[in-house]
Scaffold this active site. Sequence first.
Site, PDB file in Angstrom:
ATOM      1  N   ASP A 170       0.832  -1.208   0.000  1.00 31.73           N
ATOM      2  CA  ASP A 170       0.000   0.000   0.000  1.00 31.73           C
ATOM      3  C   ASP A 170       0.865   1.256   0.000  1.00 31.73           C
ATOM      4  OD1 ASP A 170      -3.051  -1.050   0.955  1.00 31.73           O
ATOM      5  OD2 ASP A 170      -1.381  -2.349   1.450  1.00 31.73           O
ATOM      6  N   TYR A 200      -1.950   3.881  -6.388  1.00 34.43           N
ATOM      7  CA  TYR A 200      -3.179   4.597  -6.024  1.00 34.43           C
ATOM      8  C   TYR A 200      -3.591   5.584  -7.106  1.00 34.43           C
ATOM      9  CZ  TYR A 200      -3.176   2.432  -1.471  1.00 34.43           C
ATOM     10  OH  TYR A 200      -3.226   1.500  -0.475  1.00 34.43           O
ATOM     11  N   ASN A 236      -6.784  -4.082  -4.444  1.00 33.47           N
ATOM     12  CA  ASN A 236      -8.030  -3.521  -4.958  1.00 33.47           C
ATOM     13  C   ASN A 236      -7.813  -2.251  -5.773  1.00 33.47           C
ATOM     14  OD1 ASN A 236      -7.462  -2.746  -2.075  1.00 33.47           O
ATOM     15  ND2 ASN A 236      -9.006  -1.195  -2.537  1.00 33.47           N
ATOM     16  N   HIS A 321      -3.305  -9.779  -0.702  1.00 32.98           N
ATOM     17  CA  HIS A 321      -3.575  -8.381  -0.360  1.00 32.98           C
ATOM     18  C   HIS A 321      -4.448  -8.237   0.884  1.00 32.98           C
ATOM     19  CE1 HIS A 321      -3.795  -4.115  -0.772  1.00 32.98           C
ATOM     20  NE2 HIS A 321      -5.118  -4.123  -0.897  1.00 32.98           N
ATOM     21  N   HIS A 331     -11.533  -2.517   7.120  1.00 30.38           N
ATOM     22  CA  HIS A 331     -11.622  -3.733   6.300  1.00 30.38           C
ATOM     23  C   HIS A 331     -11.774  -4.993   7.153  1.00 30.38           C
ATOM     24  CE1 HIS A 331     -10.624  -1.266   2.879  1.00 30.38           C
ATOM     25  NE2 HIS A 331      -9.457  -0.928   3.399  1.00 30.38           N
ATOM     26  N   HIS A 358      -3.555  -3.977   2.539  1.00 34.59           N
ATOM     27  CA  HIS A 358      -4.954  -3.536   2.548  1.00 34.59           C
ATOM     28  C   HIS A 358      -5.307  -2.679   3.759  1.00 34.59           C
ATOM     29  CE1 HIS A 358      -8.846  -3.501   0.806  1.00 34.59           C
ATOM     30  NE2 HIS A 358      -9.427  -4.298   1.672  1.00 34.59           N
ATOM     31  N   VAL A 359      -5.075  -3.175   4.966  1.00 31.93           N
ATOM     32  CA  VAL A 359      -5.308  -2.394   6.182  1.00 31.93           C
ATOM     33  C   VAL A 359      -4.087  -1.515   6.399  1.00 31.93           C
ATOM     34  CG1 VAL A 359      -5.688  -2.472   8.665  1.00 31.93           C
ATOM     35  CG2 VAL A 359      -6.755  -4.181   7.173  1.00 31.93           C
ATOM     36  N   HIS A 360      -4.299  -0.204   6.521  1.00 29.03           N
ATOM     37  CA  HIS A 360      -3.185   0.735   6.561  1.00 29.03           C
ATOM     38  C   HIS A 360      -2.633   0.874   7.984  1.00 29.03           C
ATOM     39  CE1 HIS A 360      -5.001   2.668   2.704  1.00 29.03           C
ATOM     40  NE2 HIS A 360      -4.475   1.471   2.496  1.00 29.03           N
TER      41      HIS A 360
END
Length: 476
Positions: A170, A200, A236, A321, A331, A358-360
Amino acid sequence: MLVAFGVRLLLYHPVPLIFIILSSVGHGNAGITSTFIRSEWPSVDIPLDHEAFAIPKGHNAPQQVHITQGDYDGTAVIISWVTTDEPGNTKVQYGISKEKYDFTAEGTVTNYTFYNYKSGYIHHCLVDGLEYNKKYYYKIGVGDSSREFWFQTPPDIDPDASYTFGIIGDLGQTYNSLSTLEHYMQSGGQTVLYVGDLSYANRYEYNNNVGIRWDSWGRFIERSSAYQPWIWSAGNHEIEYMPRMGEVLPFKSYLHRFMTPHIASNSTSPLWYAVRRASAHIIVLSSYSPFVKYTLQWRWLHEELKKVDRLKTPWLIVLMHVPIYSSNQGHYMEGESMRAVFESWFVCSKVDFIFAGHVHAYERSYRISNIHYNVSSGDRYPVPDSSAPVYLTVGDGGNQEGLAGRFWDPQPDYSAFREASYGHSTLEIRNRTHAFYHWNRNDDGKKAQTDSVVFYNQYWASNLKRRRLRKSHCKL
């Protein structure tokens, strides 16, 4: 079995220049919830005229250079780059001496459109037949616009081969992203395991800069990706399903720009594949492709796990991911469907680590599983399981969406350490039995080694008799 080292954590107080030393906070039988709060840079993308996105000088000079592993066992690389004005030369010159190129490989060129954006000319070139543990120099482009780089091949496939992987996810292209990338480059990592969500660029859907932000990100990571392989997985933000713009082909930009050696592992899709590197067998899964029973990805993984040889590659690593286990409210439970399908296989195969993004935020689990889930008997929660993987969420690269700072309280018993900060991880494999793992926080612009663990290998940590016993009761 694992051993965690203690850390002291800093909490930034709202009053300027005041820092308070706090001990780590735990809940029940769970681990540590860090109280550190990061405060330096906002989550905004770096302006396009910043030097981090500098365009190389010269007419049609190659840019956005990146390499990845090009075969199953690490004796090949795929070198990719972009030329903007014309296709130009598709060849790679390479050799073992600087500025002396004894070999040439011929590549391919492609391009694509995305709404009103037309990409540059995207080159991919397979360089194979390489020797292990050797430094190669390579040159792309022609004349005064040519550019030169180098890379190091891995050691032979061997159970005691030492090797250091970096784990990044990410990332995006903010000042926090730049901090992460620069800190990783100081870490000694030899190959990046990338757990999805790259540029992004899809967040620029409404100002039509999707393609431009893919180009800037390619130049942004080049300082690392041109010199060592990045092992790609898609998230995603790579889907880019944008019917408003007439773009409905998933992963269009990603698949044109980033090659993977999927055919070498008999995969039918670039989105899931496997490679062996040094003493590690690395499996890449796609969280956003069908994976339920009898789908192509399910069938492929079923066969790939049978091919894992822990006598040659004792360390078994899975990339995806969406995390299967996470105690962050962001999420939450999105990975539950993949857990239900594959967790028993991961435990059966004694996977060492599963890295996700995925989870920041950052989180590390204990070795736990939930494969005996049974509501009527009361088995409703993950339980300690010495055969299970350690689940690590490293979705903290620094993108513009910011940090996921809300964790569930109390901290679940399966969670060993969690913190909402930017950073990256390194996995330093020493031999067939031990690996050193570090999560490195970007501490307001400085690298801070915050979570450090010694891991014992899942296969070699137990004696041969116990391994045979477990294998006899575990069938894919």
